[in-house]
Design an enzyme around this catalytic site. Structure first.
Site, PDB file in Angstrom:
ATOM      1  N   ARG A   1      -6.323 -18.101 -25.323  1.00  0.00           N
ATOM      2  CA  ARG A   1      -7.526 -18.034 -24.468  1.00  0.00           C
ATOM      3  C   ARG A   1      -8.081 -16.595 -24.381  1.00  0.00           C
ATOM      4  O   ARG A   1      -8.500 -16.135 -23.314  1.00  0.00           O
ATOM      5  CB  ARG A   1      -7.230 -18.561 -23.059  1.00  0.00           C
ATOM      6  CG  ARG A   1      -6.735 -19.984 -23.019  1.00  0.00           C
ATOM      7  CD  ARG A   1      -7.790 -20.996 -23.427  1.00  0.00           C
ATOM      8  NE  ARG A   1      -7.182 -22.311 -23.496  1.00  0.00           N
ATOM      9  CZ  ARG A   1      -6.731 -22.873 -24.637  1.00  0.00           C
ATOM     10  NH1 ARG A   1      -6.873 -22.256 -25.800  1.00  0.00           N
ATOM     11  NH2 ARG A   1      -6.182 -24.064 -24.622  1.00  0.00           N
TER      12      ARG A   1
ATOM     13  N   SER B   1      -8.302 -25.854 -16.764  1.00  0.00           N
ATOM     14  CA  SER B   1      -7.092 -25.187 -16.266  1.00  0.00           C
ATOM     15  C   SER B   1      -7.463 -23.941 -15.479  1.00  0.00           C
ATOM     16  O   SER B   1      -8.130 -23.047 -16.003  1.00  0.00           O
ATOM     17  CB  SER B   1      -6.190 -24.782 -17.433  1.00  0.00           C
ATOM     18  OG  SER B   1      -5.749 -25.938 -18.102  1.00  0.00           O
TER      19      SER B   1
ATOM     20  N   GLU C   1      -7.120 -18.360 -15.605  1.00  0.00           N
ATOM     21  CA  GLU C   1      -7.823 -18.682 -16.854  1.00  0.00           C
ATOM     22  C   GLU C   1      -9.325 -18.821 -16.589  1.00  0.00           C
ATOM     23  O   GLU C   1     -10.142 -18.466 -17.433  1.00  0.00           O
ATOM     24  CB  GLU C   1      -7.279 -19.989 -17.460  1.00  0.00           C
ATOM     25  CG  GLU C   1      -7.965 -20.374 -18.766  1.00  0.00           C
ATOM     26  CD  GLU C   1      -7.283 -21.522 -19.508  1.00  0.00           C
ATOM     27  OE1 GLU C   1      -6.041 -21.625 -19.455  1.00  0.00           O
ATOM     28  OE2 GLU C   1      -8.002 -22.320 -20.129  1.00  0.00           O
TER      29      GLU C   1
END
Ligand SMILES: Cc1cc2nc3c(=O)[nH]c(=O)nc-3n(C[C@H](O)[C@H](O)[C@H](O)COP(=O)(O)OP(=O)(O)OC[C@H]3O[C@@H](n4cnc5c(N)ncnc54)[C@H](O)[C@@H]3O)c2cc1C
Length: 308
Positions: A168, A220, A290
């Site tokens: 990510r 998430s 995130e």
């Protein structure tokens, strides 16, 4: 900063509430807002912002970014250009193309390689920015190159290997911050359409089985720590279903924070803080966010002192 030029730019809206331009439905106003459907406009817009010192924020679909209640200063651009072209073993997607739409369209044509995209309900540009991935596939593993706009408005293609993709993460959050993604080219191959569709169906079914579906979330909230799952830790901490104002930790998947009833960004951030504190004190694991924060908080004493 001089942003008078924005008053004369076609389509610019002033003091535009951004909640209505985000899938999550949260966010204060932008000083100026522009939806861009034509990619050709973007380089000049970026150059103009840089030359005039106008802060520029690019918005995707709002499936990962939490826009704060104080809104965004300067110009917020919703990059909404949609286009998918297949040639020479590559599928080239314009920045605003939604990944699930592209995955489905390509599957129907028997174009394989992008099946994972059906699990990422965001735009191509943001997915490259954050190296999105789902159910075994990701940008890092499929992107060959992308076309970007530098802050001075010049455009160039850069190889995937120059994007420093990690979990990510990408160079667009670091060395290439301030660059705007225009297009991504992904490696694909031709296969039996039924076989490709079976794989997108499988990803979709798994997504519906494991994640909250048809409700507003940002995916998430936290990255998974090494060797573990953020959702498992949050569930073990007994926080599933915890509510704050209009936000709730999903009763189905503890790493998702839902906007169930006109949540404010502060509601969401309060749950983020509660989760981080509780998981750290119980398990000694500091979870890393995130979701991305855009804009600024409303000035209020109660918001002071939080660590983001
Ligand atoms: C139900 C659900 C499930 C999800 N599952 C997954 C998953 O499995 N895997 C996963 O990786 N993600 C997942 N997500 C998160 C999200 O879909 C991805 O992060 C997606 O890539 C975000 O796209 P977006 O267009 O919504 O970006 P936004 O949230 O609008 O923006 C995210 C960031 O990208 C930047 N940005 C946007 N466009 C550009 C551009 N053209 N150039 C440069 N920067 C840009 C923005 O400034 C912002 O910082 C999920 C989200 C939801 C709601």
């Amino acid at each position: 900063m001089s942003s008078e030029w924005l008053a004369g730019w076609p389509g610019v809206r002033h003091h535009e509430p951004l909640a209505r331009h985000s899938q999550y439905g949260v966010g204060g106003p932008a000083d100026a807002f522009l939806r861009v459907d034509d990619l050709a406009v973007l380089p000049e817009l970026v150059a103009r912002c840089t030359a005039t010192g106008t802060a520029l924020t690019i918005l995707g679909a709002g499936s990962n970014a939490l826009i704060l209640d104080g809104g965004i200063r300067g110009l917020a651009v919703r990059s909404a250009s949609k286009e998918t072209q297949v040639a020479d073993g590559q599928a080239t997607l314009a920045a605003g193309t939604m990944m699930p739409r592209a995955a489905l369209d390509l599957a129907h044509q028997g174009v394989a390689g992008m099946e994972w995209g059906i699990g990422v309900p965001g735009s191509c540009g943001a997915s490259i920015w954050g190296n999105a991935g789902a159910f075994g596939g990701d940008v890092a593993g499929t992107l060959t190159a992308c076309e970007v706009i530098a802050p001075d408005g010049t455009t160039r293609w850069i190889e995937s290997s120059q994007c420093a993709f990690a979990y990510r993460d990408s160079a667009f959050k670091h060395d290439l911050a301030g660059h705007v993604v225009m297009r991504g080219a992904f490696a694909v191959s031709h296969q039996d359409p039924a076989a490709v569709r079976a794989r997108t169906d499988a990803v979709q079914a798994e997504r519906k089985r494991t994640q909250p579906y048809g409700v507003r979330s940002l995916g998430s909230t936290f990255k998974n720590p090494d060797g573990d799952f953020a959702g498992r830790l949050i569930e073990e901490a007994g926080l599933k279903g915890r509510r704050q104002g209009g936000a709730q930790i999903s009763p189905k998947h503890a790493n998702f924070i839902l906007n169930i009833d006109h949540a404010s960004a502060v509601d969401v951030l309060t749950l983020v803080d509660i989760v981080r504190d509780e998981v750290a004190s119980r398990f000694g694991v500091v979870l890393e966010r995130e979701i991305v924060l855009l804009g600024e908080e409303l000035a209020e004493p109660a918001a002071a002192g939080r660590v983001r």
